[in-house]
Motif scaffolding. Sequence first.
Motif, PDB file in Angstrom:
ATOM      1  N   HIS A 198       0.779  -1.102  -0.106  1.00  0.00           N
ATOM      2  CA  HIS A 198       0.139  -0.127  -0.061  1.00  0.00           C
ATOM      3  C   HIS A 198       1.031   1.357  -0.020  1.00  0.00           C
ATOM      4  CE1 HIS A 198      -3.078   3.093   1.287  1.00  0.00           C
ATOM      5  NE2 HIS A 198      -3.856   1.809   1.016  1.00  0.00           N
ATOM      6  N   PRO A 199       0.542   2.198  -0.714  1.00  0.00           N
ATOM      7  CA  PRO A 199       1.352   3.498  -0.781  1.00  0.00           C
ATOM      8  C   PRO A 199       1.619   3.926   0.539  1.00  0.00           C
ATOM      9  CG  PRO A 199      -0.510   3.609  -2.391  1.00  0.00           C
ATOM     10  CD  PRO A 199      -0.372   2.235  -1.876  1.00  0.00           C
ATOM     11  N   SER A 200       0.596   3.911   1.425  1.00  0.00           N
ATOM     12  CA  SER A 200       0.850   4.458   2.728  1.00  0.00           C
ATOM     13  C   SER A 200       1.839   3.821   3.711  1.00  0.00           C
ATOM     14  CB  SER A 200      -0.664   4.802   3.534  1.00  0.00           C
ATOM     15  OG  SER A 200      -1.396   5.482   2.832  1.00  0.00           O
ATOM     16  N   ALA A 201       1.933   2.823   3.356  1.00  0.00           N
ATOM     17  CA  ALA A 201       2.967   1.537   4.012  1.00  0.00           C
ATOM     18  C   ALA A 201       4.121   1.529   3.451  1.00  0.00           C
ATOM     19  CB  ALA A 201       2.079   0.361   4.209  1.00  0.00           C
ATOM     20  N   LEU A 202       4.481   2.120   2.392  1.00  0.00           N
ATOM     21  CA  LEU A 202       5.601   1.908   1.424  1.00  0.00           C
ATOM     22  C   LEU A 202       6.955   2.278   2.377  1.00  0.00           C
ATOM     23  CD1 LEU A 202       6.705   0.813  -1.153  1.00  0.00           C
ATOM     24  CD2 LEU A 202       6.477   3.241  -2.119  1.00  0.00           C
ATOM     25  N   SER A 203       6.851   3.494   2.836  1.00  0.00           N
ATOM     26  CA  SER A 203       7.953   3.885   3.660  1.00  0.00           C
ATOM     27  C   SER A 203       8.260   3.292   4.825  1.00  0.00           C
ATOM     28  CB  SER A 203       7.534   5.457   4.282  1.00  0.00           C
ATOM     29  OG  SER A 203       8.917   5.836   5.146  1.00  0.00           O
ATOM     30  N   ALA A 204       7.370   2.565   5.518  1.00  0.00           N
ATOM     31  CA  ALA A 204       7.479   1.439   6.614  1.00  0.00           C
ATOM     32  C   ALA A 204       8.274   0.517   6.015  1.00  0.00           C
ATOM     33  CB  ALA A 204       6.437   1.373   7.415  1.00  0.00           C
ATOM     34  N   HIS A 205       7.679  -0.198   4.892  1.00  0.00           N
ATOM     35  CA  HIS A 205       7.833  -1.302   4.404  1.00  0.00           C
ATOM     36  C   HIS A 205       9.341  -1.381   3.987  1.00  0.00           C
ATOM     37  CE1 HIS A 205       8.219  -4.431   0.857  1.00  0.00           C
ATOM     38  NE2 HIS A 205       7.807  -4.976   1.868  1.00  0.00           N
ATOM     39  N   ASN A 206       9.887  -0.116   3.424  1.00  0.00           N
ATOM     40  CA  ASN A 206      11.426  -0.077   2.966  1.00  0.00           C
ATOM     41  C   ASN A 206      12.363  -0.048   4.100  1.00  0.00           C
ATOM     42  OD1 ASN A 206      10.755   0.159   0.462  1.00  0.00           O
ATOM     43  ND2 ASN A 206      10.389   2.285   0.371  1.00  0.00           N
ATOM     44  N   VAL A 207      11.860   0.482   5.214  1.00  0.00           N
ATOM     45  CA  VAL A 207      12.772   0.461   6.485  1.00  0.00           C
ATOM     46  C   VAL A 207      12.453  -0.877   7.026  1.00  0.00           C
ATOM     47  CG1 VAL A 207      12.717   1.370   8.952  1.00  0.00           C
ATOM     48  CG2 VAL A 207      12.318   2.793   7.253  1.00  0.00           C
ATOM     49  N   TRP A 208      11.577  -1.574   7.035  1.00  0.00           N
ATOM     50  CA  TRP A 208      11.606  -3.113   7.471  1.00  0.00           C
ATOM     51  C   TRP A 208      12.482  -3.831   6.484  1.00  0.00           C
ATOM     52  CZ3 TRP A 208      10.275  -7.545   5.230  1.00  0.00           C
ATOM     53  CH2 TRP A 208       9.988  -8.527   6.107  1.00  0.00           C
ATOM     54  N   LEU A 209      12.561  -3.691   5.380  1.00  0.00           N
ATOM     55  CA  LEU A 209      13.284  -4.343   4.544  1.00  0.00           C
ATOM     56  C   LEU A 209      14.780  -4.175   4.715  1.00  0.00           C
ATOM     57  CD1 LEU A 209      11.761  -4.234   0.983  1.00  0.00           C
ATOM     58  CD2 LEU A 209      11.993  -6.124   2.393  1.00  0.00           C
ATOM     59  N   LYS A 210      15.010  -2.745   5.241  1.00  0.00           N
ATOM     60  CA  LYS A 210      16.740  -2.406   5.254  1.00  0.00           C
ATOM     61  C   LYS A 210      17.029  -2.978   6.652  1.00  0.00           C
ATOM     62  CE  LYS A 210      19.457   1.519   5.919  1.00  0.00           C
ATOM     63  NZ  LYS A 210      20.322   1.747   4.984  1.00  0.00           N
ATOM     64  N   PHE A 211      16.222  -3.283   7.599  1.00  0.00           N
ATOM     65  CA  PHE A 211      16.531  -3.740   9.082  1.00  0.00           C
ATOM     66  C   PHE A 211      16.342  -5.267   9.319  1.00  0.00           C
ATOM     67  CE2 PHE A 211      16.920   0.796   9.394  1.00  0.00           C
ATOM     68  CZ  PHE A 211      18.241   0.676   9.964  1.00  0.00           C
ATOM     69  N   HIS A 212      15.419  -5.820   8.595  1.00  0.00           N
ATOM     70  CA  HIS A 212      14.933  -7.140   8.793  1.00  0.00           C
ATOM     71  C   HIS A 212      16.209  -8.043   8.681  1.00  0.00           C
ATOM     72  CE1 HIS A 212      12.895 -10.917   8.148  1.00  0.00           C
ATOM     73  NE2 HIS A 212      12.259 -10.598   9.109  1.00  0.00           N
ATOM     74  N   PRO A 213      16.483  -9.033   9.667  1.00  0.00           N
ATOM     75  CA  PRO A 213      17.644  -9.770   9.463  1.00  0.00           C
ATOM     76  C   PRO A 213      17.239 -11.065   8.423  1.00  0.00           C
ATOM     77  CG  PRO A 213      16.736 -10.198  11.404  1.00  0.00           C
ATOM     78  CD  PRO A 213      15.966  -8.923  10.947  1.00  0.00           C
ATOM     79  N   GLY A 214      18.257 -11.374   7.668  1.00  0.00           N
ATOM     80  CA  GLY A 214      17.817 -12.514   6.694  1.00  0.00           C
ATOM     81  C   GLY A 214      17.794 -13.908   7.732  1.00  0.00           C
ATOM     82  N   LYS A 215      16.818 -14.489   7.712  1.00  0.00           N
ATOM     83  CA  LYS A 215      16.926 -15.718   8.388  1.00  0.00           C
ATOM     84  C   LYS A 215      15.868 -16.757   7.496  1.00  0.00           C
ATOM     85  CE  LYS A 215      12.778 -13.964  10.920  1.00  0.00           C
ATOM     86  NZ  LYS A 215      12.402 -13.720  12.278  1.00  0.00           N
ATOM     87  N   SER A 216      16.066 -17.931   7.802  1.00  0.00           N
ATOM     88  CA  SER A 216      15.412 -19.034   7.415  1.00  0.00           C
ATOM     89  C   SER A 216      13.866 -19.252   7.887  1.00  0.00           C
ATOM     90  CB  SER A 216      16.176 -20.393   7.828  1.00  0.00           C
ATOM     91  OG  SER A 216      17.387 -20.452   7.538  1.00  0.00           O
TER      92      SER A 216
END
Length: 185
Positions: free
Chosen positions: A22-40
């Motif tokens: 959702h365009p209103s959630a895009l900024s939050a999603h981008n921050v989440w992608l940046k900081f979410h640790p890669g995990k199984s």
Amino acid sequence: MTQKSTARHHFLIPSKTNITVHPSALSAHNVWLKFHPGKSYIQIRDVDKYHKPPVRVIRNSNKDHYLYFDHFERMSQIFQHESKLSQPFIVIKGHDQQIVKMAWSEVLVLCFYRDVNHVLLWQHLKKHCAQSILRELMDCDDLRAKDYCQFADIDHHQYEYQQRSLANETKELGLEQDMGWLYEK
């Protein structure tokens, strides 16, 4: 009189349906992608579709276009491993203010992850999220490092250690430094 919200349960195949953030959630999603640790991930592709956790989506004006605004981790798993399988979705009517809160609450969950860089995450949260939303979600009056540490349940000394480590890394790389944030309390 309050309007009763309606939700409908649908099964969609993500590879055959247009599903985006959702365009209103895009900024939050981008921050989440940046900081979410890669995990199984736990692979649940063989689990019956009626037992999989449903994700809330909003139907865009185009009848085959849906927008998600939370459950970023589940959507990532769906797109990576289960995109050709029928998935449960709950189609709701959305309100931008609630969408933004739900999206940023997904990002705030990262505060409780073990290997997250709290200093950088806190900087991104303060830069990209509205202060009123942060205050409400974190249940605090101020947005100081002390408040973040209390919310994330980390020791303030651990936060300061990460600040110094970050400053040392920046210094070693020869990059210009704005050290004002280092002394924020």
